[in-house]
Design an enzyme around this catalytic site. Sequence first.
Site, PDB file in Angstrom:
ATOM      1  N   ASP A  13       3.309  -4.120   8.176  1.00 38.49           N
ATOM      2  CA  ASP A  13       2.114  -3.291   8.044  1.00 38.49           C
ATOM      3  C   ASP A  13       0.918  -4.227   8.219  1.00 38.49           C
ATOM      4  OD1 ASP A  13      -0.179  -2.119   7.079  1.00 38.49           O
ATOM      5  OD2 ASP A  13       0.684  -1.432   5.188  1.00 38.49           O
ATOM      6  N   HIS A  72       0.875  -1.178   0.000  1.00 40.49           N
ATOM      7  CA  HIS A  72       0.000   0.000   0.000  1.00 40.49           C
ATOM      8  C   HIS A  72       0.916   1.233   0.000  1.00 40.49           C
ATOM      9  CE1 HIS A  72      -2.783   2.964   1.784  1.00 40.49           C
ATOM     10  NE2 HIS A  72      -3.775   2.136   1.533  1.00 40.49           N
ATOM     11  N   CYS A  80      -4.745   2.307  -3.556  1.00 36.81           N
ATOM     12  CA  CYS A  80      -3.473   2.865  -3.027  1.00 36.81           C
ATOM     13  C   CYS A  80      -2.343   1.867  -3.200  1.00 36.81           C
ATOM     14  CB  CYS A  80      -3.602   3.264  -1.559  1.00 36.81           C
ATOM     15  SG  CYS A  80      -4.752   4.584  -1.278  1.00 36.81           S
ATOM     16  N   LYS A  99     -10.221  -0.197  10.930  1.00 39.23           N
ATOM     17  CA  LYS A  99     -10.556  -1.333  10.046  1.00 39.23           C
ATOM     18  C   LYS A  99     -10.963  -2.552  10.877  1.00 39.23           C
ATOM     19  CE  LYS A  99      -7.076   0.153   6.652  1.00 39.23           C
ATOM     20  NZ  LYS A  99      -7.810   0.655   5.488  1.00 39.23           N
ATOM     21  N   GLN A 150      -4.245  -4.836   7.202  1.00 39.11           N
ATOM     22  CA  GLN A 150      -5.236  -5.826   6.759  1.00 39.11           C
ATOM     23  C   GLN A 150      -5.047  -7.160   7.479  1.00 39.11           C
ATOM     24  OE1 GLN A 150      -7.705  -4.917   4.975  1.00 39.11           O
ATOM     25  NE2 GLN A 150      -6.941  -2.973   4.164  1.00 39.11           N
TER      26      GLN A 150
HETATM   27  N1  PLP Z   1      -1.623  -0.505   4.681  1.00 38.81           N
HETATM   28  C1  PLP Z   1      -2.579  -1.255   4.144  1.00 38.81           C
HETATM   29  C2  PLP Z   1      -2.261  -2.642   3.712  1.00 38.81           C
HETATM   30  C3  PLP Z   1      -3.862  -0.741   4.000  1.00 38.81           C
HETATM   31  O1  PLP Z   1      -4.824  -1.490   3.459  1.00 38.81           O
HETATM   32  C4  PLP Z   1      -4.129   0.570   4.430  1.00 38.81           C
HETATM   33  C5  PLP Z   1      -5.452   1.171   4.228  1.00 38.81           C
HETATM   34  O2  PLP Z   1      -6.255   0.735   3.453  1.00 38.81           O
HETATM   35  C6  PLP Z   1      -3.090   1.302   4.996  1.00 38.81           C
HETATM   36  C7  PLP Z   1      -1.841   0.738   5.099  1.00 38.81           C
HETATM   37  C8  PLP Z   1      -3.294   2.693   5.455  1.00 38.81           C
HETATM   38  O3  PLP Z   1      -4.185   2.740   6.526  1.00 38.81           O
HETATM   39  P1  PLP Z   1      -4.598   4.142   7.109  1.00 38.81           P
HETATM   40  O4  PLP Z   1      -5.197   4.914   5.979  1.00 38.81           O
HETATM   41  O5  PLP Z   1      -5.576   3.813   8.182  1.00 38.81           O
HETATM   42  O6  PLP Z   1      -3.368   4.784   7.600  1.00 38.81           O
END
Ligand code: PLP
Length: 419
Positions: free
Chosen positions: A210, A133, A376, A236, A213
């Site tokens: 990270d 992401h 993203c 989430k 998910q």
């Molecule tokens: N990393 C992953 C794999 C994500 O799916 C997301 C959001 O969809 C993020 C990071 C970023 O999360 P946030 O927008 O809550 O910072």
Amino acid sequence: MNPVDTQTKTAPLDVEQIRQDFPILRRKVHGKRLVYLDNAATSQKPQSVIDAISHYYSHSNANVHRGVHCLAEEATEAYETVRRKVCQFINGDDPNSIVFTRNTTESVNLVAHAWGRKFLGKGDEVVLTVTEHHSNLVPWQLLAEDTGCKLRFIDIDDEGRLRTDHLDEYITEKTKLVCMGHVSNALGTIHSVRTIACAARAVGALVFVDGAQGAPHGPVNVETLDCDFYAYSPHKALGPLGIGVLWARRDLLEEMNPFLGGGEMIRNVSLERSTWAGVPYKFEAGTPSVADAVGLGASIDYLMELGMENVRTHEKQIVSYAMERLAELPFIRFFGPRDPADRCGLVSFIDADIHPHDLGTVVDQHGVAIRAGHHCAKPLMHRLGVVATARASFYIYNDRSDVNKLIDSLLEARKVFGL
Ligand code: PLP
């Protein structure tokens, strides 16, 4: 609550019962029952989370760590209780290893700034994956520009699994950090963190995961994952928007520089210089989002009561059914692993004849909320040879009837476009 007990209690989720706890699921969209399949973007919130936030503001609202009055003490206790709960939730062993941030994005930036800018330089390498992401990519790009370190990327196979067969080509003596998603938000692949962490350990590199998910969808154990940093976004996972989590090994937090400067993160301040508070407070400058922390605590209670193992089993079943139904549609191509054991509860797909955005717009008319776009993860879209996909992502309040509704609305979209 003891996380071990709740996570070993196996029971199918009672989706009908669960739905009653989510007021938003009672609303209609375009006159239709809301079928919310955009959980990878953010989940809906149960009444208990909404009530916890409201109760906090109605009864205990005060700033934390500052006052000596009753409300300040109650607010501080509520805030610190949640730190302990989060630590249990991800099976950490030290609540002071939990830093509250705003979201996963901020957690990544914190580590890139506070660890990366202190310890990395020219000649060092950070290994990422092509599936990341943007939140787990752009901060490392900025770091590379500032420090001269180099980024390298682990590729995927045809089913969107990370290529672990040639890890020694990517992870070498130059590697200082490996940063990877726990689960891909665009493919649904559950990545082999332990295998990659093992290769990182062999060269003395640290591992950043990270978990945006990952944490919402199954049990997380930062010890068995063998990582050094784990970040996720409670929004989430039934929690409120506006609070994020970073877990890091205590010794790393101790040696890292501060991220933001200001009130609360200092030990002493003179006009010329300052010294820092202990961890985790060194990383929590300014007034934190206390009510959101309280809501986060309530969301963890809710998930622990269900049992994260049960959440995982439920999602595996529903994604398996979704793939089965999508496979019946010859014009649909879906991405990611075929084996439900290797994927979380989301499926990314394209219709051969309809752009994902158009698909998203038409299914919305039927009350079905899906995501369409690059998620993203533009480099991953490029790697897959598409500009965008449609993505249906499931959670504890979704069942087969929601999958059926998705399939019906995809068929309706074909009619709208005269196909
Ligand atoms: N990393 C992953 C794999 C994500 O799916 C997301 C959001 O969809 C993020 C990071 C970023 O999360 P946030 O927008 O809550 O910072």
